[in-house]
Motif scaffolding. Structure first.
Motif, PDB file in Angstrom:
ATOM      1  N   TRP A  76      -8.854   6.460   6.554  1.00 35.12           N
ATOM      2  CA  TRP A  76      -7.522   6.747   7.104  1.00 35.12           C
ATOM      3  C   TRP A  76      -7.291   8.248   7.193  1.00 35.12           C
ATOM      4  N   ARG A  81       1.091  -3.703  -4.701  1.00 31.20           N
ATOM      5  CA  ARG A  81       1.699  -4.629  -3.732  1.00 31.20           C
ATOM      6  C   ARG A  81       0.717  -5.568  -3.052  1.00 31.20           C
ATOM      7  N   PHE A  82      -0.547  -5.160  -2.949  1.00 34.04           N
ATOM      8  CA  PHE A  82      -1.508  -5.933  -2.175  1.00 34.04           C
ATOM      9  C   PHE A  82      -2.732  -6.290  -3.014  1.00 34.04           C
ATOM     10  N   TRP A 114      -8.750   4.419   2.345  1.00 34.27           N
ATOM     11  CA  TRP A 114      -7.922   5.630   2.313  1.00 34.27           C
ATOM     12  C   TRP A 114      -8.710   6.818   2.868  1.00 34.27           C
ATOM     13  N   ILE A 170       1.099   6.804  -3.472  1.00 31.96           N
ATOM     14  CA  ILE A 170       0.849   5.834  -2.397  1.00 31.96           C
ATOM     15  C   ILE A 170      -0.245   4.866  -2.829  1.00 31.96           C
ATOM     16  N   ARG A 171      -1.306   5.405  -3.409  1.00 23.79           N
ATOM     17  CA  ARG A 171      -2.423   4.577  -3.881  1.00 23.79           C
ATOM     18  C   ARG A 171      -1.918   3.518  -4.858  1.00 23.79           C
ATOM     19  N   GLN A 212       3.516   1.666   7.212  1.00 16.76           N
ATOM     20  CA  GLN A 212       3.936   1.819   5.816  1.00 16.76           C
ATOM     21  C   GLN A 212       3.346   3.085   5.190  1.00 16.76           C
ATOM     22  N   LEU A 213       2.082   3.352   5.474  1.00 16.34           N
ATOM     23  CA  LEU A 213       1.447   4.549   4.940  1.00 16.34           C
ATOM     24  C   LEU A 213       2.081   5.812   5.506  1.00 16.34           C
ATOM     25  N   GLU A 237       1.105   2.375  -5.362  1.00 17.36           N
ATOM     26  CA  GLU A 237       2.023   1.441  -4.713  1.00 17.36           C
ATOM     27  C   GLU A 237       1.255   0.367  -3.933  1.00 17.36           C
ATOM     28  N   ILE A 238       0.239   0.773  -3.193  1.00 18.69           N
ATOM     29  CA  ILE A 238      -0.555  -0.185  -2.413  1.00 18.69           C
ATOM     30  C   ILE A 238      -1.315  -1.125  -3.344  1.00 18.69           C
ATOM     31  N   PHE A 277      -9.704   0.095  -1.581  1.00 13.17           N
ATOM     32  CA  PHE A 277      -8.611   0.989  -1.192  1.00 13.17           C
ATOM     33  C   PHE A 277      -9.129   2.409  -0.984  1.00 13.17           C
ATOM     34  N   MET A 296       0.383  -1.795   8.340  1.00 10.11           N
ATOM     35  CA  MET A 296      -0.042  -0.997   7.186  1.00 10.11           C
ATOM     36  C   MET A 296       0.001   0.485   7.515  1.00 10.11           C
TER      37      MET A 296
END
Length: 80
Positions: free
Chosen positions: A68, A53-54, A65, A46-47, A32-33, A49-50, A61, A29
């Motif tokens: 991260w 996808r998940f 985030w 990005i938010r 990917q980020l 997309e994640i 998230f 992950m």
């Protein structure tokens, strides 16, 4: 926020800061980020997309985030 342009990354999550010599290991992950960040995608892109996808809630998230971004900031990997 944007990843510093000199930061080297690999597809398996390895991160290297040539300015400091520091290196870090991340998971899939993280890789990917980092790739999304390096490609110029915005935080909002990005938010979304994640989230698409998940199987992750928006609240989860957002917490992940923020964590991260804090880790990247503390590692001196972000342009501020």
């Amino acid at each position: 926020m944007k990843l510093k342009s000199n930061i080297a990354t690999s597809e398996n999550g390895f991160i290297f800061n040539p300015a400091t010599g520091d290196s870090f290991s991340g998971n899939n992950m993280a890789a990917q980020l980092l790739e999304a960040m390096k490609s110029g995608k915005t935080d909002a892109e990005i938010r979304q997309e994640i989230l698409n996808r998940f199987d992750v809630s928006e609240n989860q998230f957002d917490r992940d985030w923020d964590n991260w971004m804090l880790q990247l900031k503390e590692a001196n990997l972000l342009e501020i």
